[in-house]
Scaffold this motif. Structure first.
Motif, short mmCIF file in Angstrom:
data_model
loop_
_atom_site.label_atom_id
_atom_site.label_comp_id
_atom_site.label_asym_id
_atom_site.label_seq_id
_atom_site.Cartn_x
_atom_site.Cartn_y
_atom_site.Cartn_z
N SER A 3 3.26 0.32 1.00
CA SER A 3 2.45 -0.24 1.76
C SER A 3 2.60 -2.04 1.69
O SER A 3 3.25 -2.47 0.74
CB SER A 3 0.93 0.02 1.51
N GLY A 4 2.30 -2.57 2.55
CA GLY A 4 2.07 -4.22 2.68
C GLY A 4 3.77 -4.68 2.48
O GLY A 4 4.69 -3.99 2.90
N PRO A 5 3.94 -5.64 1.66
CA PRO A 5 5.04 -6.08 1.14
C PRO A 5 6.17 -5.32 0.59
O PRO A 5 7.16 -5.38 0.80
CB PRO A 5 4.89 -7.21 0.26
N ASN A 6 5.55 -3.90 -0.03
CA ASN A 6 6.70 -3.00 -0.53
C ASN A 6 7.32 -2.24 0.46
O ASN A 6 8.19 -1.83 0.39
CB ASN A 6 5.76 -1.88 -1.42
N GLY A 7 6.60 -2.21 1.85
CA GLY A 7 7.26 -1.48 2.91
C GLY A 7 8.19 -2.40 3.46
O GLY A 7 9.05 -1.59 4.15
N ALA A 8 8.47 -3.55 3.29
CA ALA A 8 9.43 -4.29 3.62
C ALA A 8 10.80 -4.15 2.81
O ALA A 8 11.78 -4.54 3.53
CB ALA A 8 9.13 -5.88 3.51
N GLU A 40 5.92 -9.12 3.64
CA GLU A 40 4.55 -8.57 4.44
C GLU A 40 4.55 -7.20 4.81
O GLU A 40 3.52 -6.48 4.53
CB GLU A 40 4.58 -9.74 5.76
N TYR A 41 5.44 -6.57 5.69
CA TYR A 41 5.39 -5.14 6.03
C TYR A 41 6.80 -4.71 6.40
O TYR A 41 7.73 -5.25 6.58
CB TYR A 41 4.26 -5.03 7.03
N GLY A 42 6.66 -3.44 6.52
CA GLY A 42 8.07 -2.75 7.15
C GLY A 42 7.56 -1.55 8.08
O GLY A 42 6.35 -0.91 7.86
N GLY A 91 -6.06 -3.85 7.07
CA GLY A 91 -5.04 -4.46 7.79
C GLY A 91 -3.47 -4.65 7.38
O GLY A 91 -2.89 -5.37 8.12
N GLU A 92 -3.09 -3.54 6.72
CA GLU A 92 -1.90 -3.33 6.52
C GLU A 92 -1.27 -2.36 7.09
O GLU A 92 -1.80 -1.56 7.56
CB GLU A 92 -1.76 -3.19 4.69
N LEU A 93 0.14 -2.23 6.92
CA LEU A 93 0.94 -0.98 7.37
C LEU A 93 1.41 -0.12 6.21
O LEU A 93 1.63 -0.70 4.85
CB LEU A 93 2.19 -1.27 8.22
N TYR A 94 1.35 1.16 6.29
CA TYR A 94 1.85 2.14 5.17
C TYR A 94 2.84 2.93 5.81
O TYR A 94 2.80 3.68 6.72
CB TYR A 94 0.51 3.17 5.01
N LEU A 95 4.03 2.97 4.79
CA LEU A 95 5.20 3.52 5.48
C LEU A 95 5.57 4.78 4.47
O LEU A 95 5.52 4.47 3.26
CB LEU A 95 6.42 2.45 5.44
#
Length: 243
Positions: free
Chosen positions: A15-20, A158-160, A37-41
Motif C-alpha cells: 500500500s501507499g509508497p510500498n506499492g511504488a 506515493e503509490y503504485g 486515501g491510499e492505493l492497495y496493490l
C-alpha cells in the motif's frame, strides 16, 4: 480446491509508497498499515494441476485523488487496448507493447517493466519464449501461448498501480476483405476491476463496453460460488459502468 498445489510466487501486498516498488517484498522494517486515501496493490498467483495463475489488482482505500484516478484509468485503457488487440500471424510481443503504453505516453508517463510475460501450464509463472515488452522477444506469438497483460504506473514514494490478467493467443476467423490470417487475445482471468478508480470522462464507449462485458463474464462465472454479503459485494463490484 483439490487441484491447488502451492503459490506460484511470493505474493506482493503493498500500500501507499510500498506499492511504488513494483517488486516489493514485505519485511518487519517496511510493513505498514493501510491508510485512508491510499492505493492497495496485490499481485498473487497459484499452482493448480490444470494451470498456473498470476493476477494483480489495485484498489482504492477510501477516496482516491484525482491524480490517482487519472493514472489508474490510463493504465486500464492500456490494458483494454492490449486485450482488444487483433494482429496478423507472425507478430511478436515487442510489436504490441506500445498499445498498452500509449495512454500513459499521452500524459508524459510510462512504466519500467515489461507489459507481459509468458506463463507455463503448472510450470513457471515466468516462462518464455513469448513476452510483451519494449525489448520484446522476436518469437512470434502463436495460438495457445499464455501471457500476462499487466501495464502499470508507479509514483515514487506515493503509490503504485498495476492491472494484470492472463490472456491466451487465439485464432480469428477471416473477415470479408481480409487477406491475412489474424490472431487475438482471449482473457482468462476472472476477477473484478475496481471501477471506483475509473475516470469515466477518459474512457471511450468501446473501452466501457469491454469493461462491462468483462464484468458480466466475471459475475456469471463466479456468482454461484458466493452467498449473502459476499454475493452482494460481487454484484456491486461488477455492475455496469455504462448504467
Amino acid at each position: 480446491m483439490l487441484r491447488f498445489r502451492d503459490s506460484s510466487f511470493e505474493t506482493i501486498s503493498a500500500s501507499g509508497p510500498n506499492g511504488a516498488l513494483c517488486h516489493y517484498r514485505v519485511s518487519p522494517e517496511n510493513d505498514r498499515r493501510l491508510g485512508m486515501g491510499e492505493l492497495y496493490l496485490v499481485d498473487s498467483g497459484a499452482q493448480y494441476l490444470d494451470g498456473t495463475t498470476d493476477v494483480t489488482r489495485t484498489i482504492a482505500i477510501g477516496e482516491p485523488s484525482a491524480e490517482m484516478r487519472d493514472r489508474y484509468t490510463r493504465v486500464l485503457k492500456g490494458h483494454i487496448a492490449l486485450a482488444l488487440a487483433r494482429f496478423p500471424k507472425g507478430t511478436n510481443g515487442g510489436q504490441l507493447d506500445s498499445l498498452a503504453r500509449y495512454p500513459l505516453w499521452q500524459a508524459g508517463l510510462d512504466y519500467d517493466h515489461g507489459t507481459g510475460h509468458g506463463v507455463g501450464s503448472y510450470l513457471s509463472v515466468h516462462e518464455g519464449p513469448q513476452r510483451i515488452a519494449k525489448a520484446g522477444s522476436t518469437v512470434a506469438l502463436l495460438p495457445g501461448m499464455i501471457l500476462s497483460n499487466e501495464p502499470g504506473y508507479y509514483k515514487a514514494g506515493e503509490y503504485g498501480i498495476r492491472i494484470e490478467n492472463l490472456v491466451t493467443v487465439v485464432e480469428q476467423d477471416l473477415q470479408p476483405g481480409e487477406d491475412r490470417a489474424m490472431l487475438a487475445f482471449e482473457t482468462l482471468t476472472l476477477a473484478p476491476i475496481d471501477t471506483s478508480l475509473v475516470e469515466r470522462s477518459l474512457m471511450t464507449n468501446i473501452e466501457v463496453a469491454w469493461l462491462d462485458a468483462y464484468h458480466l463474464r466475471v459475475r456469471e462465472a463466479l456468482l454461484g460460488q458466493f452467498e449473502g454479503e459476499d454475493a452482494a459485494w460481487l454484484q456491486k463490484a461488477t455492475q455496469s459502468l455504462a448504467s
